[in-house]
Scaffold this motif. Structure first.
Motif, PDB file in Angstrom:
ATOM      1  N   PRO A 175       0.857  -1.183   0.000  1.00 12.82           N
ATOM      2  CA  PRO A 175       0.000   0.000   0.000  1.00 12.82           C
ATOM      3  C   PRO A 175       0.895   1.236   0.000  1.00 12.82           C
ATOM      4  O   PRO A 175       1.858   1.300   0.769  1.00 12.82           O
ATOM      5  CB  PRO A 175      -0.757  -0.097   1.337  1.00 12.82           C
ATOM      6  CG  PRO A 175      -0.630  -1.506   1.776  1.00 12.82           C
ATOM      7  CD  PRO A 175       0.612  -2.057   1.150  1.00 12.82           C
ATOM      8  N   GLY A 176       0.611   2.182  -0.890  1.00  3.80           N
ATOM      9  CA  GLY A 176       1.421   3.406  -0.939  1.00  3.80           C
ATOM     10  C   GLY A 176       2.605   3.314  -1.887  1.00  3.80           C
ATOM     11  O   GLY A 176       3.358   4.273  -2.049  1.00  3.80           O
ATOM     12  N   GLY A 226      -4.177  -3.921  -7.123  1.00  2.00           N
ATOM     13  CA  GLY A 226      -4.677  -4.358  -5.812  1.00  2.00           C
ATOM     14  C   GLY A 226      -5.337  -5.726  -5.862  1.00  2.00           C
ATOM     15  O   GLY A 226      -5.961  -6.153  -4.887  1.00  2.00           O
ATOM     16  N   ARG A 275      -4.267 -10.362  -4.213  1.00  2.00           N
ATOM     17  CA  ARG A 275      -3.524 -10.020  -2.998  1.00  2.00           C
ATOM     18  C   ARG A 275      -3.244 -11.251  -2.140  1.00  2.00           C
ATOM     19  O   ARG A 275      -2.638 -11.122  -1.076  1.00  2.00           O
ATOM     20  CB  ARG A 275      -4.364  -9.053  -2.159  1.00  2.00           C
ATOM     21  CG  ARG A 275      -4.028  -7.596  -2.377  1.00  2.00           C
ATOM     22  CD  ARG A 275      -5.017  -6.792  -1.563  1.00  2.00           C
ATOM     23  NE  ARG A 275      -4.442  -5.600  -1.035  1.00  2.00           N
ATOM     24  CZ  ARG A 275      -4.703  -4.377  -1.512  1.00  2.00           C
ATOM     25  NH1 ARG A 275      -5.504  -4.204  -2.529  1.00  2.00           N
ATOM     26  NH2 ARG A 275      -4.172  -3.334  -0.948  1.00  2.00           N
ATOM     27  N   LEU A 297       1.170   7.485   2.948  1.00  2.00           N
ATOM     28  CA  LEU A 297      -0.239   7.127   3.175  1.00  2.00           C
ATOM     29  C   LEU A 297      -0.940   8.105   4.112  1.00  2.00           C
ATOM     30  O   LEU A 297      -2.096   8.445   3.894  1.00  2.00           O
ATOM     31  CB  LEU A 297      -0.340   5.697   3.717  1.00  2.00           C
ATOM     32  CG  LEU A 297       0.080   4.617   2.700  1.00  2.00           C
ATOM     33  CD1 LEU A 297       0.261   3.277   3.378  1.00  2.00           C
ATOM     34  CD2 LEU A 297      -0.934   4.494   1.577  1.00  2.00           C
TER      35      LEU A 297
END
Ligand code: ADP
Length: 211
Positions: free
Chosen positions: A9-10, A83, A86, A122
């Motif tokens: 994430p990020g 995404g 996962r 984030l």
């Protein structure tokens, strides 16, 4: 060509997808955005997904896989999977879904980034409520505070971009998603996503993809 963007994430998956769609006519399939749309529309799927997302946890595979399968019924060409998958269960399910329509994943772009920079990215992230594009309070400021440069939509902070939720998301990434680097070892292209602007990252990806 179908591409998976793999990264914490990020790491810049969303912004990179934005560039690839605008400049190279890909279509983005972001499971996070699909879940957030369902939450805004108060669908049963959204109500179910929200319980997990608000905690920073992954939504169960069965829920996520069937949402993606439904999406693929309408669009299945030159996709960027942002995404998804996962987990290894999602990766196997995606192979099966694509095989059924005589398609496949061509490349997996792994955005390699040092975990130490993710928290700052984030916690400062802002998202347009309308077009979902990302901005940043310091690194990618909108021209007018709180307003999207592209469509004038309101910029908001995602409820899961809070420090405690971010920690849970990074843990989920490290334990459940990072093993996919091995799963896709024959298709993976590693790109350094540290210390580069979104434009620089886009240019390196285009170069390695030969797109
Ligand atoms: P980020 O990459 O910054 O975590 P996303 O928008 O991709 O942002 O995901 C936000 C949240 O949506 C995740 O933390 C998870 O709760 C849910 N989610 C998105 N994609 C998946 C997926 N493939 N499987 C399970 N949960 C998902």
């Amino acid at each position: 060509m179908n591409i998976i963007l793999l990264g914490a994430p990020g790491s810049g998956k969303g912004t990179l997808s934005e560039f690839l769609c605008e400049k190279n006519a890909f279509t983005q399939l972001s499971t996070g955005d699909l879940f957030r749309d369902n939450i805004s529309n108060k669908t049963d799927l959204g109500i179910e997904a929200q319980k997990y997302m608000n905690e920073g946890k992954l939504v169960p595979d069965s829920v996520t896989n069937s949402m993606v399968e439904k999406y693929l019924e309408s669009k299945a060409k030159d996709l960027i999977f942002d995404g998804f998958p996962r987990t290894s269960d999602q990766a196997s399910a995606l192979d099966d879904m694509l095989a059924k329509i005589n398609d496949q994943i061509d490349k997996v772009v792994y955005l390699d980034i040092d975990e130490s920079v993710l928290l700052g990215r984030l916690t400062g992230r802002l998202i347009c409520k309308v077009c979902k594009r990302s901005f940043h309070k310091v690194n990618r400021k909108p021209l007018k505070e709180g307003i999207c440069d592209f469509d004038g939509g309101e910029l908001i902070t995602r409820p899961d971009d809070q420090e405690d939720k971010i920690k849970t998301r990074l843990e989920a990434y490290n334990t459940q998603t990072a093993p996919l680097i091995e799963f896709y070892k024959d298709k993976i292209i590693k790109v350094d996503a540290d210390n580069c602007t979104p434009e620089e990252l886009y240019n390196s990806v285009i170069e390695v993809l030969g797109a």
